[in-house]
Design a protein around this motif. Sequence first.
Motif, short mmCIF file in Angstrom:
data_model
loop_
_atom_site.label_atom_id
_atom_site.label_comp_id
_atom_site.label_asym_id
_atom_site.label_seq_id
_atom_site.Cartn_x
_atom_site.Cartn_y
_atom_site.Cartn_z
N CYS A 1 38.08 45.99 46.74
CA CYS A 1 38.26 44.57 46.45
C CYS A 1 37.82 44.30 45.01
O CYS A 1 36.83 44.85 44.53
CB CYS A 1 37.46 43.68 47.40
N CYS B 1 32.02 39.25 46.92
CA CYS B 1 31.47 38.04 47.54
C CYS B 1 30.18 38.37 48.28
O CYS B 1 30.07 39.41 48.93
CB CYS B 1 32.49 37.45 48.50
N CYS C 1 30.47 39.17 52.05
CA CYS C 1 31.51 40.11 52.47
C CYS C 1 30.99 41.07 53.54
O CYS C 1 29.87 41.57 53.45
CB CYS C 1 32.03 40.90 51.28
N GLU D 1 41.32 43.89 48.65
CA GLU D 1 42.27 42.97 47.99
C GLU D 1 43.61 43.69 47.89
O GLU D 1 43.77 44.60 47.06
CB GLU D 1 41.77 42.56 46.61
N THR E 1 44.86 37.08 50.22
CA THR E 1 44.48 37.46 48.87
C THR E 1 43.43 36.53 48.31
O THR E 1 43.35 35.36 48.69
CB THR E 1 45.72 37.46 47.94
N ASN E 2 42.63 37.05 47.38
CA ASN E 2 41.69 36.17 46.67
C ASN E 2 42.36 35.47 45.49
O ASN E 2 41.72 34.65 44.82
CB ASN E 2 40.44 36.94 46.21
N THR F 1 43.03 36.10 42.52
CA THR F 1 42.62 36.29 41.13
C THR F 1 43.61 37.14 40.34
O THR F 1 43.62 37.10 39.11
CB THR F 1 41.23 36.94 41.05
N SER G 1 42.08 33.04 49.96
CA SER G 1 40.67 32.86 50.32
C SER G 1 39.96 32.08 49.23
O SER G 1 39.84 32.54 48.10
CB SER G 1 40.00 34.23 50.50
N ILE G 2 39.50 30.88 49.57
CA ILE G 2 38.78 30.02 48.63
C ILE G 2 37.92 29.08 49.47
O ILE G 2 38.38 28.57 50.49
CB ILE G 2 39.73 29.25 47.69
N ASN H 1 32.15 27.25 46.27
CA ASN H 1 32.78 28.56 46.14
C ASN H 1 31.85 29.57 45.46
O ASN H 1 32.26 30.64 45.07
CB ASN H 1 34.07 28.43 45.33
N ARG I 1 31.64 33.42 46.03
CA ARG I 1 32.79 34.26 45.68
C ARG I 1 32.67 34.62 44.20
O ARG I 1 33.02 33.83 43.32
CB ARG I 1 34.11 33.55 45.98
N ILE J 1 40.60 32.07 40.68
CA ILE J 1 41.27 31.77 41.95
C ILE J 1 42.18 30.56 41.80
O ILE J 1 43.35 30.58 42.22
CB ILE J 1 40.23 31.52 43.06
#
Length: 381
Positions: free
Chosen positions: A26, A30, A33, A77, A108-109, A111, A131-132, A139, A142, A154
């Motif tokens: 990833c 985070c 995680c 990711e 997906t994140n 980014t 993911s947010i 946030n 993250r 993001i």
Amino acid sequence: MSEPRRYDRHLARRPQSVVVQPTSFCSLACTYCYLPHRDRREHMSVEVAEAVARSVAEFAPALSPGRPLELVWHAGEPLALGLRRFGELIAAFEPLRQAGLVHHYVQTNATLVNDDWCRFLARYQFRVGVSIDGPAALNAQRVDRKSKPAFDRIVKGVARLREAGIAFSVIAVVTAESVDRPEDLLDFLTGLGCHTIGINIEETEGVNTTRPMPTVEQARQFWRRTMAWSRRTPGPKVRELARLGDYLHAARTARQTDRDALLIDPIPTVSAAGDVVLLSPELAGIAAPAYDDFRAGNVLHQSLASILDGAHRLRYVDEFLTGLERCEATCQFFDFCRGAQAGNRYFENGRLDTTETNYCRVSRQALITALSDTVREEQAA
């Protein structure tokens, strides 16, 4: 070891979803995680993808263009694979997609989302989840691998999706730091332009074992305020409220539910190496010698259909069925939740033949009690 009949009473032999984990790596780190191997740059080979595609094709007689199998690209990711490698994996499923038998999903994140990725996602008709966890202050967990906030990247990726006309949902993790601010969370996510908001109250699972978790009372208040927000705010669907609404509608109308719809999806989860875990994607990659690390087989050696047909022989599946039957016999919430969170049972209790978990209390029970509180207040007003 369970008998096949016991398995068939609770679990489907053919999945609605197959989770594909093309990489454990990833691009973020985070703080909450659960993934144990997010630093490893393991990538799925074309051979594994082709084996998954062959397995999915075996389910074709039970599929139809109106009800395609959900192929969910998740864990780590997925976009960290890069366009070329991801394209090579996707190619194995293209005949199935064009026949309407599978539909691609990706979590997906965001980014790494750019114009090239948007063209790729649109070409293969991906359904996209981002993911947010809300505005920048919510946030904060993250972060990237240098512990720098990922929020701006993001949001930039989300803007690219929106500009490209790609519809997307969002999933937000609600932590002990954000559980008291549901309106701030929901207002912000609505402003992003998503069509659905999914709420995951932070859980003890995988390597995420030491952080403070939201309490049951905090969760109940969160859901009460979320319900109130939803009633006064036009905007995206809140996934958990929609599920609760569907359940209540079925109960109120005494609608006869298709038996197959009550069966739990075994959710075969395929790792980059082709190993298959059943029941809970969060169990993939977990070291548990007593359960052979939850491996049910490998797609390079067995088809998913064959793995599922022998799943009743697995110790952890047998334990899960025992726990499920105990839930059904003792829990007043069973008709709603169906008791189907295998990963939470293991991570919280160390076994799968147990019943109630904190996940049950904050994500299912608190949701029901919040609705009950709301109704009583309105009746008393």
